[in-house]
Every structure is written in structure tokens, then in C-alpha cells.
Design a protein around this motif. Structure first.
Motif, short mmCIF file in Angstrom:
data_model
loop_
_atom_site.label_atom_id
_atom_site.label_comp_id
_atom_site.label_asym_id
_atom_site.label_seq_id
_atom_site.Cartn_x
_atom_site.Cartn_y
_atom_site.Cartn_z
N THR A 159 76.81 -39.92 -105.40
CA THR A 159 76.73 -39.58 -106.82
C THR A 159 77.32 -38.19 -107.03
N GLY A 160 77.67 -37.89 -108.27
CA GLY A 160 78.17 -36.56 -108.59
C GLY A 160 77.16 -35.48 -108.24
N ASN A 161 75.89 -35.72 -108.54
CA ASN A 161 74.85 -34.74 -108.21
C ASN A 161 74.72 -34.57 -106.70
N GLY A 162 74.83 -35.66 -105.97
CA GLY A 162 74.75 -35.58 -104.51
C GLY A 162 75.90 -34.77 -103.94
N LEU A 163 77.11 -34.97 -104.47
CA LEU A 163 78.26 -34.21 -103.99
C LEU A 163 78.14 -32.73 -104.34
N GLN A 164 77.53 -32.42 -105.48
CA GLN A 164 77.32 -31.00 -105.82
C GLN A 164 76.40 -30.34 -104.81
N SER A 165 75.38 -31.04 -104.39
CA SER A 165 74.46 -30.51 -103.38
C SER A 165 75.19 -30.31 -102.05
N VAL A 166 76.02 -31.26 -101.68
CA VAL A 166 76.82 -31.14 -100.45
C VAL A 166 77.77 -29.95 -100.56
N ALA A 167 78.45 -29.83 -101.70
CA ALA A 167 79.43 -28.75 -101.88
C ALA A 167 78.79 -27.38 -101.72
N ALA A 168 77.56 -27.24 -102.16
CA ALA A 168 76.88 -25.94 -102.04
C ALA A 168 76.71 -25.54 -100.58
N THR A 169 76.60 -26.51 -99.67
CA THR A 169 76.43 -26.18 -98.25
C THR A 169 77.75 -25.80 -97.58
N TYR A 170 78.86 -26.01 -98.27
CA TYR A 170 80.18 -25.67 -97.74
C TYR A 170 80.73 -24.41 -98.42
#
Length: 167
Positions: free
Chosen positions: A126-137
């Protein structure tokens, strides 16, 4: 009067003059130790060192020589920490083309700069899931493979949202 000071930070990336990764801090720490302290320690990208720089040069970099797609992907993965220094907010690239032309291979080569293939993620989220992932990178490189797995109607808004995930 404390003898030593410790600055805790809650995400990887630039914090003043230092660049923080889960296992190491690079840069001049101006008399205080910098420590990454995450609310969820498992919520980091898979930053793992395998082998040596010479080994990477002899394998990945040597094979990329003369291959524009691989050279671009590796250069982009190295650019992550530089983008904030240029006072740019974010940069994104999409390798597009038919199946089996080396797009995933390029992302694997680029991921090897930071870790191994576990560093790669897919658009199948999901878009929200990818935002959470992006924050870790944060301030590094987020390799997303298989855009075809994403919902076409949400790709634009997800890309826009991902740009706001860096600190």
C-alpha cells in the motif's frame, strides 16, 4: 557537569555533520557520541556488509563497466547521501522497459552498495506501507522493483508521498 554527551537520533541519515547507519556513524562527532535509537529496532532497512571493497569492485563494479543501466543504478544508489547536501528534497528514477532487459539486475547491483538483495523492496504494498518503508531508508537509496505489481491508480500519489518521507 557531564564528562561525555550522547546525542540520540531516531532515524538513519544525516544529523548535522554525521551520517548515521544502524551499526556505524560517519563524520566528526564534535565531542559527543551519536547513537541511533529507534522506537522499533527491527524497523530499519537491511544494511549489511558482505566482503570487502576490493571484492565488490572485482565482482559487481567490474561487471557494470560498460553497461549504462548498471552504471546508472549504482551511481543513483551512491547519490542518496549527497542529495541533502545539495539541498534537494529527493530524487526518483524509474527504469522502464520490457521484461528481461536487466531492470531487476540493475536494482540488485545498486542494492549491493548498501547491503545485498534483501535491501530491495517491491511496489507490491500500500502507499502507506511504502511510506513507512521509505522512512527506514532515509538519505540512502530505496530500490523498488516490479512497479507493475502496484495499483496503477495509486502510483502517482504514492510517488508524491514517498518524496516527503525523508527527514
Amino acid at each position: 557537569k557531564p564528562e561525555r554527551r550522547v546525542l540520540t537520533v531516531d532515524c538513519i541519515g544525516w544529523h548535522g555533520n554525521v551520517f548515521v547507519l544502524p551499526e556505524v556513524v560517519y563524520g566528526i562527532q564534535d565531542g559527543e557520541r551519536v547513537v541511533l535509537q529507534l522506537a522499533d529496532p527491527s524497523a530499519t532497512a537491511d544494511f549489511v556488509q558482505h566482503g570487502t571493497m576490493q571484492g565488490w569492485q572485482d565482482t559487481v563494479a567490474r561487471l557494470a563497466n560498460g553497461n549504462p543501466r548498471l552504471m546508472l543504478a549504482i551511481a543513483l544508489s551512491l547519490s542518496g547521501p549527497v542529495i541533502p547536501l545539495l539541498q534537494a528534497e529527493n530524487v526518483g528514477f524509474n527504469l522502464r522497459g520490457p521484461s528481461s532487459i536487466g531492470k531487476s539486475l540493475a536494482l540488485k547491483a545498486a542494492s549491493s552498495v548498501w547491503s545485498d538483495i534483501r535491501f530491495m523492496r517491491t511496489w507490491n504494498a500500500t502507499g502507506n506501507g511504502l511510506q513507512s518503508v521509505a522512512a527506514t531508508y532515509n538519505h540512502t537509496f530505496l530500490p523498488l522493483d516490479e512497479m507493475g505489481e502496484a495499483q496503477a491508480s495509486t502510483i502517482g500519489s504514492t510517488v508524491f508521498a514517498l518524496g516527503g518521507c525523508v527527514s
